[in-house]
Design an enzyme around this catalytic site. Structure first.
Site, mmCIF file in Angstrom:
data_model
loop_
_atom_site.group_PDB
_atom_site.id
_atom_site.type_symbol
_atom_site.label_atom_id
_atom_site.label_comp_id
_atom_site.label_asym_id
_atom_site.label_seq_id
_atom_site.Cartn_x
_atom_site.Cartn_y
_atom_site.Cartn_z
ATOM 1 N N TRP A 87 3.533 31.825 19.371
ATOM 2 C CA TRP A 87 3.831 32.161 20.781
ATOM 3 C C TRP A 87 5.264 32.646 20.962
ATOM 4 O O TRP A 87 5.609 33.218 21.969
ATOM 5 C CB TRP A 87 3.577 30.936 21.671
ATOM 6 C CG TRP A 87 4.626 29.842 21.512
ATOM 7 C CD1 TRP A 87 5.056 29.295 20.341
ATOM 8 C CD2 TRP A 87 5.376 29.199 22.537
ATOM 9 N NE1 TRP A 87 6.005 28.331 20.581
ATOM 10 C CE2 TRP A 87 6.217 28.250 21.912
ATOM 11 C CE3 TRP A 87 5.405 29.319 23.927
ATOM 12 C CZ2 TRP A 87 7.083 27.434 22.638
ATOM 13 C CZ3 TRP A 87 6.274 28.506 24.633
ATOM 14 C CH2 TRP A 87 7.100 27.575 23.993
ATOM 15 N N ASP A 88 6.086 32.402 19.956
ATOM 16 C CA ASP A 88 7.488 32.857 20.010
ATOM 17 C C ASP A 88 7.551 34.326 20.449
ATOM 18 O O ASP A 88 8.395 34.728 21.234
ATOM 19 C CB ASP A 88 8.158 32.802 18.627
ATOM 20 C CG ASP A 88 8.090 31.439 17.983
ATOM 21 O OD1 ASP A 88 7.139 30.691 18.272
ATOM 22 O OD2 ASP A 88 8.967 31.133 17.160
ATOM 23 N N GLU A 126 7.051 19.772 20.738
ATOM 24 C CA GLU A 126 6.249 19.230 19.634
ATOM 25 C C GLU A 126 6.621 17.805 19.263
ATOM 26 O O GLU A 126 6.127 17.275 18.273
ATOM 27 C CB GLU A 126 6.357 20.155 18.421
ATOM 28 C CG GLU A 126 5.674 21.492 18.675
ATOM 29 C CD GLU A 126 5.836 22.478 17.554
ATOM 30 O OE1 GLU A 126 6.755 22.289 16.716
ATOM 31 O OE2 GLU A 126 5.067 23.455 17.505
ATOM 32 N N LYS A 137 11.698 17.914 21.574
ATOM 33 C CA LYS A 137 12.241 18.840 20.583
ATOM 34 C C LYS A 137 12.830 20.046 21.317
ATOM 35 O O LYS A 137 13.863 20.583 20.947
ATOM 36 C CB LYS A 137 11.101 19.283 19.664
ATOM 37 C CG LYS A 137 11.534 20.083 18.456
ATOM 38 C CD LYS A 137 10.320 20.378 17.569
ATOM 39 C CE LYS A 137 10.680 21.296 16.424
ATOM 40 N NZ LYS A 137 9.486 21.938 15.856
ATOM 41 N N GLN A 138 12.151 20.449 22.387
ATOM 42 C CA GLN A 138 12.582 21.632 23.145
ATOM 43 C C GLN A 138 12.058 21.519 24.572
ATOM 44 O O GLN A 138 11.124 20.755 24.813
ATOM 45 C CB GLN A 138 12.013 22.874 22.504
ATOM 46 C CG GLN A 138 10.512 22.933 22.615
ATOM 47 C CD GLN A 138 9.892 23.792 21.543
ATOM 48 O OE1 GLN A 138 9.692 23.329 20.423
ATOM 49 N NE2 GLN A 138 9.631 25.006 21.888
#
Ligand code: BG6
Ligand code: MG
Length: 988
Positions: free
Chosen positions: A363-364, A492, A604-605
């Site tokens: 998806w980046d 994640e 994580k993000q």
């Protein structure tokens, strides 16, 4: 995240320069100096065979596949891995000087410089080297990988023996002895194969050229690499060819006269059976033969022209920070080098610079990288979306395997099959479906490419909408809302949860867009609508289901915190022990079992914060701020996808310094090797995010349904930020300075944008200049105790109630309920008096307090304005400074009416819409947003401590009425000191 932040490259606007040969830097420089054209990716190793780390060459989409071996398999697990392959190395040129090999770690380096020239797309190395036996050799090598010729790369190798005659040998090779990297224990590095994957088939030597054909072990794909060489010199030379297992060489032996220039031009072509089914050997040989006829200079100028056009559309100019400028251009250059432009490939997570993440597309691409291409290179954006359409059939098959309808795009893949072996952070990230649609919508809205929508987009859109409806359920235990259970969101460090807010919001938008496009197509192109719905056997009733699912989508809002919960269980988990976690234990994924991480509040993000950026129009600023304040301290930034989103979110809510700090971690992430792993490849998403952080962050752009909104603010160190966007065929320039922003429409029909809430029309070829200098643009007043002395009446009313309840009440306790809502004030009083009442009883008590209060205010008139307030209101009016009232009092409207100041007030916040009262900044943010004034240009005036806190946390200048309010930016005894001139003086 550790911030190594040491630059090894001197500041230069257009070049990345290495000034000394440093063996320690070899691994990371192979990434930094890598060249690519979206198809070929060549590592930045040297032409000679000494001093290297990995020597990589990749072809986008060319991979080997092997069954995934699971210890314990289960139904529907991904079956095969796909791994990008390190292919034949075509760039080897070995130099021997009187039989001694040119090797930077022997002899003496007298001069050394290597530079990546991003204007010309060349990697240039200049060396003056003295061989161990004392011959001085000057070498200049230029390498290019052609953007205009997908299959072609070229090297110009010039050499001169400067002081003496010498016998030189130039050995130009193709080397098939290549392998993939081994993986260690870091899942972010690729996976190695057992043994040689490329099986040698054919070698052809032909004069000054050679060709090698390989076939992959399992998949039997063909790979052909051809070279042609041309030597230009006045010196006498001979040429011969040589062949060994897996290698082919053309060898020039030259009697090099002192000072004579010798130039070897080498052309390398790659073709694979994934590109073409024709005679690959013929295609490759023909390509290099033609290249040799045209000559190196021809290609150098092609490259220059291509990049000229690219930079004209894509460059972002930053004045005042050359390091950022360099990092930004480096990132954009690598994005260009990484993007597959053939509709058959996409943008790997590590570009074409490493085997990290096995050359997969995630998806980046759609969320982090595509916006740049949409706005600067729409043609490439379309190709990337075409790739998704190309794999739609496989996505349909995957949905079927997962017992769902429609299509489910793979979390990671090369050719469309799901290849993620770890489903909790793989297949469970269903949000990829909505991410692709989100990017596609942005593309359609921005570019206006309805042909794509009809030919491919609508089908993807409908199939993904179908998927969501089949994945989710209306759950009785959740108020019959539509729920998406057992999913993983972008973060994640939390997996397989119910109702991940990001996923639900993105799915909602996916469904809404599908409903919208279905209706639009049906009306505007019934033929196409019929064709598409016929093809996928779509029923009208399904479209109704999409609508119902979108409307009923469960979005988890937590009233207590006033924030959106990341998912149904997130807020019930223990917070990660951040103080007890040693610095070396980051990234956590390398030091803790996933279950340890999953059961904590740790990210994580960004997850909710990312959703709030992507769908900013669904949230208030106060919500964005509370969510940022809550989640940011829990965000480790262990993902390279993290800091850019944190930067954009911080910029929006006025945390400009925090935004800048995060931005710096993105802008030079790879150039400064901030994550310490650039040797395994660039971080493509972070590179794309640099563009996002500038355009959506500091330029404050938002784009909803093709309309652009701007609210720019530069970080302190910068003087200027200038860039161009292509919007529906128009070329728009945005030039932001400290004091003003200039919008210029270079081409295309007149266009209107929204600057800070104000619609602004820009005519073709014209500029619009808007003042954005810091100045007082709005004053937001509290009411009770600021505009009029009703604070005293509130005191008396509470006093009367307290006496009745036999709760001791004095001025000190009164201070603590000032600015606090009616019910909250009562709760404070009861707590103080140790009394407990039911909700119904409390309602009766607050009603009686209010009755008494109302009797006190009934005689208020204009004359009850506190000293200097009337004059101040009039002065503000006269200067065009906006006026708002931000009071939590439900009686505010009436008091204002009695004071006869309604006409002077531009906006009064309705306290019933406020979710979190003071000290939460919400009420002040609502006022500023409504007035369209940036927070930093607002002043808030308060007589309560909670009010001052609220104003400050809104990023506004605070004025405190009452000397006890020490935290206020300007604290005054009473309103007699409150004049506009005084305000201006203290504000400055
Ligand atoms: C604030 C006052 O403005 O309004 C508080 O500072 C008061 O003291 C609050 O309790 C609520 O007012 P009302 O009129 O809604 O009871
Ligand atoms: Mg007050």
């Amino acid at each position: 995240m550790k911030n190594r932040n040491i630059s090894h490259y001197p500041p230069d606007e257009w070049k990345i320069i290495e000034e000394i040969f440093n063996p320690d830097m070899i691994p990371r420089n192979e990434t930094i100096f890598a060249l690519g054209n979206g198809y070929i990716g060549m590592g930045g190793d040297y032409e000679e065979t000494s001093n290297f780390f990995h020597r990589s060459t990749y072809l986008n989409g060319f991979y080997e596949s092997e069954p995934i071996i699971y210890g314990e398999a289960a139904y529907g697990y991904a079956e095969n891995r796909q791994t990008i392959l390190n292919v034949t190395n075509g760039r080897i040129i070995e130099l021997f000087v009187d039989n001694e090999p040119f090797d930077l770690s022997t002899g003496t380096i007298l001069r050394y410089k290597r530079s990546l020239d991003m204007k010309n797309g060349q990697l240039i190395r200049e060396v003056l080297w003295q061989s161990p036996s004392g011959k001085r050799i000057e070498i200049r090598v230029i390498r290019i990988v052609l953007f205009n010729y997908k299959h072609l790369a070229a090297v110009s190798y010039s050499v001169r023996s400067t002081d003496k005659d010498a016998e030189l040998i130039l050995k130009s090779c193709l080397d098939g002895n290549v392998r993939n990297q081994s993986r260690d224990s870091d899942p972010r590095i690729g996976t190695s194969f057992d043994g040689q994957i490329l099986k040698h088939q054919t070698t052809i030597l032909d004069g000054t050229g050679a060709t090698i054909r390989h076939v992959t072990k399992n998949t039997h794909f063909n790979l052909v690499c051809s070279m042609e060489n041309q030597l230009a010199t006045r010196c006498h030379y001979t040429v011969k060819t040589e062949q060994s297992e897996n290698q082919a060489a053309v060898i020039f032996s030259i009697d090099a006269g002192k000072g004579e220039k010798i130039e070897l031009s080498k052309y390398i072509a790659y073709y694979t059976s994934l590109d073409d089914h024709d005679d690959l050997i013929f295609l490759a040989q023909d390509e290099v033969r033609l290249a040799k006829e045209r000559g190196f200079q021809y290609f150098a100028s092609c490259q220059h022209q291509f990049l000229n056009t690219f930079w004209e559309k894509s460059d972002i100019h930053i004045e005042g920070d050359i390091a950022v400028q360099q990092g930004l251009r480096f990132n954009l250059f690598h994005l260009l080098q990484s993007a597959g432009m053939d509709g058959k490939t996409s943008i790997p997570a590590k570009g074409l610079t490493g085997e990290g993440y096995e050359g997969h597309y995630f998806w980046d691409t759609e969320i982090y990288v595509l916006p740049f291409f949409i706005y600067c290179n729409p043609h490439t954006a379309r190709k990337i979306l075409e790739y998704r359409y190309r794999i739609l059939d496989k996505a349909r098959q995957r949905a079927c395997i997962m017992s769902q309808k429609g299509a489910l795009f793979p979390w990671r893949t090369i050719t469309g099959e799901e290849t993620s072996a770890y489903y909790p952070a793989g297949t469970a990230q269903y949000h990829i479906n909505a991410d692709i649609i989100y990017a596609m919508r942005k593309y359609i809205d921005t570019v206006g490419d309805l042909d794509f929508l009809k030919a491919s987009g609508a089908e993807m859109l409908f199939e993904t909408a179908r998927f969501w409806v089949s994945l989710g359920d209306f759950i009785p235990g959740k108020d019959n809302r539509f729920c998406l259970n057992c999913v993983t969101g972008p973060d994640e460090y939390t997996a397989v949860v119910n109702n991940n807010t990001y996923t639900n919001l993105m799915a909602k938008e996916n469904l809404e867009y599908a409903v919208k496009i279905a209706a639009w197509l049906k009306k505007n192109d019934p033929g196409e609508f019929k064709r598409i719905t016929g093809k996928i056997e779509l029923l009208e009733s399904e479209i109704d289901e999409w609508k119902k699912a979108a409307e009923g989508m469960f979005i988890h809002f937590d009233k207590e915190h006033g924030i959106y919960a990341q998912d149904d269980s997130f807020l019930t988990k223990a917070v990660w022990d951040f103080p007890g976690t040693p610095e070396d234990n980051y990234p956590l994924l390398l030091h803790y079992h996933p279950l340890v991480i999953y059961r904590h509040q740790v990210l994580k993000q960004p997850d909710v914060v990312l959703a709030m950026f992507l769908q900013g129009n669904r949230f208030s600023t106060a919500e964005k701020k509370r969510c940022f304040d809550y989640y940011d301290p829990l965000t480790t930034g262990d993902s390279s996808l993290s800091p850019c989103i944190q930067s954009i979110a911080a910029a929006e809510i006025g945390y400009t310094e925090i935004a800048y700090d995060y931005f710096m971690k993105t802008a030079r992430m790879d150039l400064d090797d901030i994550n310490g792993n650039v040797k395994y490849g660039v971080h493509t998403a972070a590179m794309g995010s640099t563009w996002l952080s500038l355009v959506y962050g500091f330029a404050g752009m938002r784009d909803y349904e093709g309309r652009l909104y701007f609210n720019p603010r530069l970080p302190e160190p910068w003087k200027r930020l200038r860039f161009r966007l292509i919007v529906q065929g128009r070329s728009l320039e945005i030039d932001i300075g400290k004091e003003s922003v200039v919008y210029t429409l270079h081409s295309g029909p007149d266009f209107s944008i929204t600057h800070r809430g104000t619609e602004t029309l820009i005519s073709t070829g014209k500029q619009v200049k808007v003042d954005i200098s810091p100045k007082i643009e709005a004053v937001i007043f509290d009411l009770d105790g600021v505009i009029t002395d009703t604070a005293e009446y509130h005191y008396q009313a509470w006093k009367k109630l307290s006496d009745m309840l036999k709760i001791p009440f004095d001025r000190k306790l009164n201070e603590s309920i000032k600015g606090v809502s009616r019910m909250d004030s009562l709760n404070i009083l009861l707590k103080h008096g140790g009394k407990v009442f039911s909700n119904e009883e409390k309602q009766v008590l607050t009603d009686s307090k209010n009755e008494y209060y109302k009797s006190l205010i009934k005689d208020i008139t204009h004359g009850d304005l506190l000293p200097c307030i009337d004059a101040l209101l009039k002065d503000l009016r006269a200067e065009g400074i906006k006026i708002a009232v931000a009071s939590v009092s439900l009686n505010a409207e009436e008091v204002i009416k009695r004071l006869q100041i309604e006409d002077l007030i531009d906006f009064r916040v309705d306290p019933s819409v406020v979710v979190k009262t003071k000290p939460d900044p919400e009420i002040f943010l609502i006022a500023a947003d409504k007035l369209n004034i940036p927070y930093r240009n607002c002043v808030g005036i308060e007589d309560a401590e909670v009010g001052i806190k609220a104003i400050k946390s809104a990023g506004m200048f605070s004025v405190g009425i009452g000397k006890q309010l020490k935290d206020a930016d300007w604290s005054i005894k009473d309103t007699t000191e409150l004049t506009l001139s005084g305000l201006k003086e203290h504000w400055a």
